[in-house]
Scaffold this motif. Structure first.
Motif, PDB file in Angstrom:
ATOM      1  N   ASN A   1      46.300  94.602 101.046  1.00 57.48           N
ATOM      2  CA  ASN A   1      45.560  95.852 100.897  1.00 57.48           C
ATOM      3  C   ASN A   1      44.211  95.740 101.599  1.00 57.48           C
ATOM      4  OD1 ASN A   1      47.323  97.489  98.994  1.00 57.48           O
ATOM      5  ND2 ASN A   1      47.089  95.604  97.811  1.00 57.48           N
TER       6      ASN A   1
ATOM      7  N   ASN B   1      42.023 104.127  99.728  1.00 49.01           N
ATOM      8  CA  ASN B   1      42.908 104.344  98.586  1.00 49.01           C
ATOM      9  C   ASN B   1      42.546 105.675  97.948  1.00 49.01           C
ATOM     10  OD1 ASN B   1      44.566 104.188  96.353  1.00 49.01           O
ATOM     11  ND2 ASN B   1      43.265 102.734  95.265  1.00 49.01           N
TER      12      ASN B   1
ATOM     13  N   THR C   1      48.216 101.918  98.078  1.00 50.05           N
ATOM     14  CA  THR C   1      48.008 100.530  97.665  1.00 50.05           C
ATOM     15  C   THR C   1      49.350  99.851  97.447  1.00 50.05           C
ATOM     16  OG1 THR C   1      46.001 101.228  96.513  1.00 50.05           O
ATOM     17  CG2 THR C   1      46.815  99.012  96.050  1.00 50.05           C
TER      18      THR C   1
END
Length: 239
Positions: free
Chosen positions: A24, A30, A54
């Protein structure tokens, strides 16, 4: 095991996931996983995030027990209890301490005894067994009335912090085609309403018409309480 009044099932469950970590990168924003909850609904899921921004990476083992007692036909009591162990420091909120390998204990006890459905969901602190999540859901359904009342309490949740609220919803079938609906949610910790709505639904074999008048009491910086009226039209049997 079969009994005179039904059957009892005990199901030990283990899930093992092997994956690389660090998938990530901060360059990818996100936006759809800002609130990720660890509950009985995703305890044994391979991919526990609801969105796509994610990746649920890292190696882990989830273990626990499922149990169900069926009695009086379709009536039943369902129990689930389990815990997760992570081999990597992943971003998923296992507990209040993000660097802890053992997650909190996750559990659910539910009763389906028509016309009543009751469910108790909880998250116990893995160190002192304190209640970090406490949720009671109840539903009563006898035509033409349906009623549900839910209670939620969170203690130091990694994303939602402390919270205590109650919500309720009801519907009444006025006729074969018309149904009245109402719902609301209240913040018990701050003693204020969060949301309230009411409306009518019309439904036949060709169309569903949903009208709803709602009030959002949220107030945060430049966000003011808002009242809205919406109408949704759903067409059926269109090829």
């Amino acid at each position: 095991r079969q009994t005179e009044n039904g059957s009892l099932t005990l199901e030990p469950t283990v899930l093992a996931v092997a994956s690389t970590s660090g998938n990530n990168p901060p360059e990818i924003p996100n936006e759809d996983n800002l609130v990720a909850e660890f509950t009985d609904t995703n305890l044994f899921d391979v991919r526990r995030y609801p969105g796509y921004d994610t990746i649920d990476d890292g190696s882990r083992v989830t273990y626990g027990m499922r149990s169900q007692w069926m009695f009086d036909g379709s009536n039943n009591i369902d129990v689930l209890f389990g815990q997760n162990y992570s081999f990597d420091n992943t971003p998923f909120p296992y507990n209040d301490e993000l660097d802890e390998a053992f997650s909190d204990y996750i559990g659910r006890v539910s009763l389906d005894y028509q016309p009543v459905q009751l469910s108790y969901r909880f998250r116990l602190d893995q160190e002192d067994m304190g209640l970090n999540r406490n949720e009671i859901m109840s539903t009563f359904n006898i035509h033409p009335v349906a009623l549900s009342i839910n209670y939620l309490s969170l203690d130091e949740d990694p994303f939602l912090s402390n919270r205590e609220e109650v919500s309720a919803a009801t519907s009444y079938a006025i006729s074969e085609n018309w149904t009245f609906n109402a719902s609301g949610r209240r913040d018990l910790m701050n003693d204020r309403s969060i949301y309230a709505s009411t409306g009518l639904t019309y439904k036949n074999e060709c169309i569903t018409l949903i009208s709803n008048l709602s009030k959002d009491f949220t107030r945060d910086r430049d966000i003011e309480p808002d009242t809205s009226f919406t109408v949704r039209v759903l067409l059926r049997n269109i090829n």
